[in-house]
Design a protein around this motif. Structure first.
Motif, PDB file in Angstrom:
ATOM      1  N   MET A 260       2.774 -36.519  25.332  1.00 55.12           N
ATOM      2  CA  MET A 260       4.198 -36.836  25.466  1.00 55.12           C
ATOM      3  C   MET A 260       4.403 -38.288  25.925  1.00 55.12           C
ATOM      4  SD  MET A 260       6.702 -34.963  28.167  1.00 55.12           S
ATOM      5  CE  MET A 260       8.222 -35.706  28.747  1.00 55.12           C
ATOM      6  N   VAL A 261       3.853 -38.634  27.067  1.00 52.33           N
ATOM      7  CA  VAL A 261       4.097 -39.949  27.648  1.00 52.33           C
ATOM      8  C   VAL A 261       3.422 -41.045  26.839  1.00 52.33           C
ATOM      9  CG1 VAL A 261       3.830 -41.359  29.721  1.00 52.33           C
ATOM     10  CG2 VAL A 261       4.408 -38.929  29.934  1.00 52.33           C
ATOM     11  N   ASP A 262       2.190 -40.805  26.387  1.00 52.27           N
ATOM     12  CA  ASP A 262       1.458 -41.835  25.666  1.00 52.27           C
ATOM     13  C   ASP A 262       2.082 -42.145  24.306  1.00 52.27           C
ATOM     14  OD1 ASP A 262      -0.136 -41.504  27.856  1.00 52.27           O
ATOM     15  OD2 ASP A 262      -1.950 -40.928  26.772  1.00 52.27           O
ATOM     16  N   ARG A 263       2.852 -41.203  23.765  1.00 52.50           N
ATOM     17  CA  ARG A 263       3.507 -41.429  22.471  1.00 52.50           C
ATOM     18  C   ARG A 263       4.965 -41.855  22.624  1.00 52.50           C
ATOM     19  NH1 ARG A 263       1.340 -36.426  18.595  1.00 52.50           N
ATOM     20  NH2 ARG A 263      -0.864 -36.559  19.192  1.00 52.50           N
ATOM     21  N   GLY A 264       5.383 -42.095  23.861  1.00 50.61           N
ATOM     22  CA  GLY A 264       6.741 -42.544  24.073  1.00 50.61           C
ATOM     23  C   GLY A 264       7.787 -41.469  23.888  1.00 50.61           C
ATOM     24  N   ILE A 265       7.431 -40.224  24.220  1.00 55.62           N
ATOM     25  CA  ILE A 265       8.370 -39.107  24.130  1.00 55.62           C
ATOM     26  C   ILE A 265       8.968 -38.867  25.509  1.00 55.62           C
ATOM     27  CG2 ILE A 265       8.583 -36.638  23.651  1.00 55.62           C
ATOM     28  CD1 ILE A 265       6.224 -36.984  21.680  1.00 55.62           C
ATOM     29  N   ALA A 266      10.283 -38.817  25.582  1.00 52.56           N
ATOM     30  CA  ALA A 266      10.952 -38.666  26.877  1.00 52.56           C
ATOM     31  C   ALA A 266      11.002 -37.224  27.339  1.00 52.56           C
ATOM     32  CB  ALA A 266      12.360 -39.242  26.803  1.00 52.56           C
ATOM     33  N   THR A 267      11.265 -36.273  26.418  1.00 48.31           N
ATOM     34  CA  THR A 267      11.408 -34.875  26.813  1.00 48.31           C
ATOM     35  C   THR A 267      10.735 -33.962  25.812  1.00 48.31           C
ATOM     36  OG1 THR A 267      13.491 -34.441  25.625  1.00 48.31           O
ATOM     37  CG2 THR A 267      13.664 -35.413  27.828  1.00 48.31           C
ATOM     38  N   VAL A 268      10.225 -32.865  26.316  1.00 51.85           N
ATOM     39  CA  VAL A 268       9.728 -31.785  25.465  1.00 51.85           C
ATOM     40  C   VAL A 268      10.395 -30.499  25.922  1.00 51.85           C
ATOM     41  CG1 VAL A 268       7.509 -32.849  24.895  1.00 51.85           C
ATOM     42  CG2 VAL A 268       7.699 -31.424  26.944  1.00 51.85           C
ATOM     43  N   GLU A 269      10.843 -29.725  24.965  1.00 49.24           N
ATOM     44  CA  GLU A 269      11.498 -28.450  25.258  1.00 49.24           C
ATOM     45  C   GLU A 269      10.960 -27.408  24.283  1.00 49.24           C
ATOM     46  OE1 GLU A 269      15.878 -26.353  24.812  1.00 49.24           O
ATOM     47  OE2 GLU A 269      15.757 -28.537  25.061  1.00 49.24           O
ATOM     48  N   CYS A 270      10.453 -26.320  24.816  1.00 49.59           N
ATOM     49  CA  CYS A 270       9.857 -25.286  23.971  1.00 49.59           C
ATOM     50  C   CYS A 270      10.870 -24.789  22.936  1.00 49.59           C
ATOM     51  CB  CYS A 270       9.387 -24.120  24.833  1.00 49.59           C
ATOM     52  SG  CYS A 270       8.548 -22.825  23.903  1.00 49.59           S
ATOM     53  N   ARG A 271      10.429 -24.700  21.680  1.00 52.14           N
ATOM     54  CA  ARG A 271      11.294 -24.207  20.617  1.00 52.14           C
ATOM     55  C   ARG A 271      11.569 -22.717  20.808  1.00 52.14           C
ATOM     56  NH1 ARG A 271       7.894 -25.721  15.504  1.00 52.14           N
ATOM     57  NH2 ARG A 271       8.967 -23.809  14.850  1.00 52.14           N
ATOM     58  N   GLU A 272      12.786 -22.317  20.520  1.00 52.87           N
ATOM     59  CA  GLU A 272      13.161 -20.916  20.706  1.00 52.87           C
ATOM     60  C   GLU A 272      12.338 -19.990  19.825  1.00 52.87           C
ATOM     61  OE1 GLU A 272      17.156 -19.649  20.925  1.00 52.87           O
ATOM     62  OE2 GLU A 272      17.891 -21.504  21.818  1.00 52.87           O
ATOM     63  N   ASP A 273      12.098 -20.371  18.552  1.00 52.37           N
ATOM     64  CA  ASP A 273      11.345 -19.491  17.672  1.00 52.37           C
ATOM     65  C   ASP A 273       9.906 -19.333  18.147  1.00 52.37           C
ATOM     66  OD1 ASP A 273      10.943 -22.215  16.992  1.00 52.37           O
ATOM     67  OD2 ASP A 273      10.177 -21.662  15.016  1.00 52.37           O
ATOM     68  N   VAL A 274       9.332 -20.403  18.696  1.00 52.92           N
ATOM     69  CA  VAL A 274       7.970 -20.329  19.224  1.00 52.92           C
ATOM     70  C   VAL A 274       7.926 -19.412  20.444  1.00 52.92           C
ATOM     71  CG1 VAL A 274       6.152 -21.671  20.362  1.00 52.92           C
ATOM     72  CG2 VAL A 274       7.291 -22.574  18.315  1.00 52.92           C
ATOM     73  N   ASN A 275       8.885 -19.599  21.344  1.00 52.83           N
ATOM     74  CA  ASN A 275       8.952 -18.767  22.540  1.00 52.83           C
ATOM     75  C   ASN A 275       9.178 -17.298  22.185  1.00 52.83           C
ATOM     76  OD1 ASN A 275       9.430 -18.478  25.597  1.00 52.83           O
ATOM     77  ND2 ASN A 275      11.335 -17.668  24.748  1.00 52.83           N
ATOM     78  N   ASP A 276      10.103 -17.046  21.256  1.00 52.01           N
ATOM     79  CA  ASP A 276      10.410 -15.665  20.881  1.00 52.01           C
ATOM     80  C   ASP A 276       9.204 -14.989  20.236  1.00 52.01           C
ATOM     81  OD1 ASP A 276      12.933 -16.077  21.854  1.00 52.01           O
ATOM     82  OD2 ASP A 276      13.890 -16.278  19.882  1.00 52.01           O
ATOM     83  N   ALA A 277       8.535 -15.724  19.322  1.00 48.28           N
ATOM     84  CA  ALA A 277       7.383 -15.136  18.644  1.00 48.28           C
ATOM     85  C   ALA A 277       6.264 -14.831  19.629  1.00 48.28           C
ATOM     86  CB  ALA A 277       6.890 -16.083  17.546  1.00 48.28           C
ATOM     87  N   TYR A 278       6.048 -15.738  20.575  1.00 53.99           N
ATOM     88  CA  TYR A 278       5.002 -15.519  21.570  1.00 53.99           C
ATOM     89  C   TYR A 278       5.305 -14.295  22.421  1.00 53.99           C
ATOM     90  CZ  TYR A 278       2.039 -16.112  25.652  1.00 53.99           C
ATOM     91  OH  TYR A 278       1.137 -15.884  26.679  1.00 53.99           O
ATOM     92  N   ASN A 279       6.529 -14.189  22.904  1.00 53.32           N
ATOM     93  CA  ASN A 279       6.866 -13.070  23.780  1.00 53.32           C
ATOM     94  C   ASN A 279       6.924 -11.743  23.029  1.00 53.32           C
ATOM     95  OD1 ASN A 279       7.473 -13.907  26.746  1.00 53.32           O
ATOM     96  ND2 ASN A 279       8.255 -15.595  25.484  1.00 53.32           N
ATOM     97  N   GLU A 280       7.230 -11.789  21.738  1.00 56.90           N
ATOM     98  CA  GLU A 280       7.126 -10.570  20.931  1.00 56.90           C
ATOM     99  C   GLU A 280       5.670 -10.110  20.863  1.00 56.90           C
ATOM    100  OE1 GLU A 280       8.899 -11.537  17.205  1.00 56.90           O
ATOM    101  OE2 GLU A 280      10.941 -11.614  18.018  1.00 56.90           O
ATOM    102  N   ARG A 281       4.747 -11.058  20.747  1.00 52.76           N
ATOM    103  CA  ARG A 281       3.325 -10.705  20.734  1.00 52.76           C
ATOM    104  C   ARG A 281       2.886 -10.163  22.087  1.00 52.76           C
ATOM    105  NH1 ARG A 281      -0.666 -14.338  19.981  1.00 52.76           N
ATOM    106  NH2 ARG A 281       0.563 -16.207  20.406  1.00 52.76           N
TER     107      ARG A 281
END
Length: 613
Positions: A534-555
């Motif tokens: 994140m920091v080394d690539r100049g990204i200010a914020t990261v926020e988990c995607r809803e579809d990724v979170n939902d799929a993970y918690n379904e598993r």
């Protein structure tokens, strides 16, 4: 011996140890006296040659050779999927590191991370993030570091994971006993803070009360209270390290407030409080009670234990045993000995029991066990209980669980059964109806008490219980999660809350055994990788995607539906009121290691930094 000499015969019969059974160290290896003597004589020569300057022949085994060595070590097959994880654990493969060029070092130094909590998690986070070059600050509500090991000072408090497994990979300790007592663990953490060089980054006596995301500034504003007034902190990222077992759960028992004696939760045991000569009531029979009762029973005038449900208890012959100085000598002087000893503990206490937790829908005895392996455990633990309680059929009837083994947290026998047999100890299974000025009423009988210790657990399902968190667009984490339904991707991040991360978050508790520190180290590896990208690539914020979170918690939920903690034959703090398992991980440790060994930015919505940085 093979690593030092390179002689493959030490991996072959008759020098292959038998399979380890139970939780013991299996010191004899199953060898005859003659073979043991032959091994000892050869070991003296091999170790002597090494100490005289001969280098190790196989300093870093990998691949099929390491799999073979692990299998020989345990006397049973260890599959190749464990090789990458154990190569790192054993020190034969480098752990992930995140070097930075000049620009990245500058960017990291200006990226401020606030860690909430200075217990086991917070100390390691501070060390690793500081090592990677970030600006790190830790705030801790107590006046001392240590987290749960500072809180829990009740008699008998200690680890129920072997000491050499309940320790940081990068900070060794010569433990005095196989299962360290609380004071030694707290001392270890104090020493770790000094060794890690993080004491100056910790601000004590500061309790975080709220965290609010500022979308314009792309920062968190954290409000806190201290003895000398309110505090405000600005952070580019916040990591919570408050744990699951930090807020005592106090039962609503009628009359508790009118009791004339001392009453307190086990995690708030008064400093130096002595119950010698008293009538003591312990409410609960879980992990804390199982340590308290044997410790106070010899000193109390009378001890009454109020049990809601019995626990499965495993034998542990060396629970109170000091570690022999000869073992310490081997740890300190023989290369690889400490690493292989820790591997044996990890294999025994971690993923080995996972198959016993899977429900076989065709198993004909689902009322008492969930599969054939689990039923074998039930028979073994039942036999052990009967051996310990002997002719006390009254105690057998009260202490023998009817639900499947591992349905609740497995406990180690630290003198529990022996304490229950004492003349001054009574186990009561009738529900408590009220507390009077003089004692506890259950089943219509009043049991006198001078002290009531509430060993009633923690608000584990109500994560971030004391912290108000407001994320993107005014999202309230309590409304997103509900009171007892927390969920997060990998237990580390959740949509709507940029740059907010958790340790020991939802579904990361190791219900099948093992060391939380190993889970923590997986989480820290993941966070280091994520922040570096994140920091080394100049990204200010990261926020988990809803579809990724939902799929993970379904598993997660699907896996739990096939596991023992969804079994309806018992109540457990792992499960919320709707039946969803909130606290525990359904994964083997090796599965979680693979999931967290690298962070994928595609799992996140990323916002680039501005031109001004």
């Amino acid at each position: 011996m093979f690593q030092l000499s390179g002689d493959h015969r030490w991996l072959e019969d008759p020098y292959r140890p038998t399979r380890t059974r139970g939780l013991g160290d299996h010191d004899s290896g199953g060898f005859s006296a003659e073979v043991q003597a032959e091994i000892h004589a050869a070991a003296v020569k091999i170790i002597g040659a090494y100490r005289a300057g001969r280098p190790a022949a196989v300093p870093a085994p990998r691949g099929d050779l390491l799999v073979e060595m692990m299998s020989v070590c345990m006397g049973e097959p260890v599959t190749a999927e464990f090789e990458p994880m154990m190569a790192q654990e054993l020190g034969f493969a480098p752990r992930p590191d995140h070097p930075a060029d000049d620009w990245a070092r500058e960017a990291r130094s200006r990226f401020h991370v606030l860690v909430v909590g200075a217990g086991v998690s917070g100390l390691l986070l501070a060390r690793e993030l500081n090592h990677d070059g970030y600006s790190v600050q830790v705030i801790e509500q107590r006046d001392h570091i240590g987290g749960t090991w500072l809180d829990n000072r009740y008699p008998g408090a200690g680890v129920d994971t072997p000491s050499y497994l309940y320790s940081y990979t990068l900070f060794d300790r010569s433990w005095s006993s196989y299962f360290a007592r609380r004071d030694e663990v707290l001392g270890y953490l104090e020493d770790a803070a000094r060794e890690f060089g993080v004491e100056g980054a910790i601000e004590l006596g500061v309790r975080a009360t709220s965290a609010v995301w500022d979308a314009d500034a792309r920062q968190w504003t954290v409000h806190a209270s201290a003895a000398n007034g309110e505090r405000t902190y600005a952070a580019d990222a916040v990591v919570t390290a408050v744990g699951q077992l930090n807020v005592p759960q106090v039962p609503d028992i009628p009359g508790l407030d009118r009791f004339h004696g001392e009453v307190f939760h086990s995690a708030r045991w008064p400093e130096g409080y002595d119950v010698a000569g008293q009538d003591v009531a312990v409410v609960g029979s879980g992990a804390s009670a199982m340590q308290i009762v044997p410790a106070v029973a010899p000193h109390a005038r009378r001890l009454t234990v109020f049990q809601r449900s019995p626990q499965w208890v495993a034998p542990s012959d060396n629970y109170f045993e000091p570690i022999d100085e000869r073992v310490h000598w081997l740890m300190e002087n023989v290369p690889y000995y400490r690493r292989w000893y820790r591997f044996r503990l990890a294999w025994t206490f971690n993923d080995k029991t996972h198959p016993a937790l899977q429900v076989d829908p065709d198993w004909p005895h689902l009322d008492r066990s969930i599969n054939a392996i689990n039923d074998g455990h039930r028979k073994f633990f039942t036999k052990y209980l009967r051996t310990k309680l002997g002719d006390r059929e009254d105690l057998v009837a009260k202490a023998l669980p009817t639900y499947p083994p591992f349905g609740k947290r497995m406990l180690l026998d630290n003198g529990w059964f022996d304490a229950l047999r004492r003349d001054n100890v009574e186990l009561v299974t009738d529900p408590i109806t009220e507390v009077t000025e003089r004692g506890v009423v259950a089943g219509g009988d009043e049991y006198p008490a001078d002290t009531i210790a509430l060993a009633t657990g923690f608000e584990a399902r109500r994560m971030l219980h004391d912290l108000e968190v407001t994320g993107r667009d005014g999202l309230d984490i309590r409304k997103v999660w509900g009171e007892e339904d927390a969920h997060a991707y990998l237990g580390i991040s959740t949509p709507g809350f940029p740059n907010l991360f958790f340790t020991y978050g939802p579904n990361t508790n190791l219900g099948h055994g093992g060391s939380y520190i190993m889970i923590l180290e997986c989480q820290v590896t993941y966070l280091r990788d994520l922040l570096a990208q994140m920091v080394d690539r100049g990204i200010a914020t990261v926020e988990c995607r809803e579809d990724v979170n939902d799929a993970y918690n379904e598993r997660v939920d699907a896996a739990h539906r096939r596991m023992i903690w969804s079994h309806q034959g018992m109540d457990t703090w792992y499960r919320n009121s709707r039946g969803r398992v909130v606290t525990n991980s359904p994964w083997r440790l090796v599965d979680y290691w693979h999931m967290t060994n690298h962070a994928d930015l595609d799992d996140f919505v990323c916002e680039p930094a501005s031109d001004e940085g």
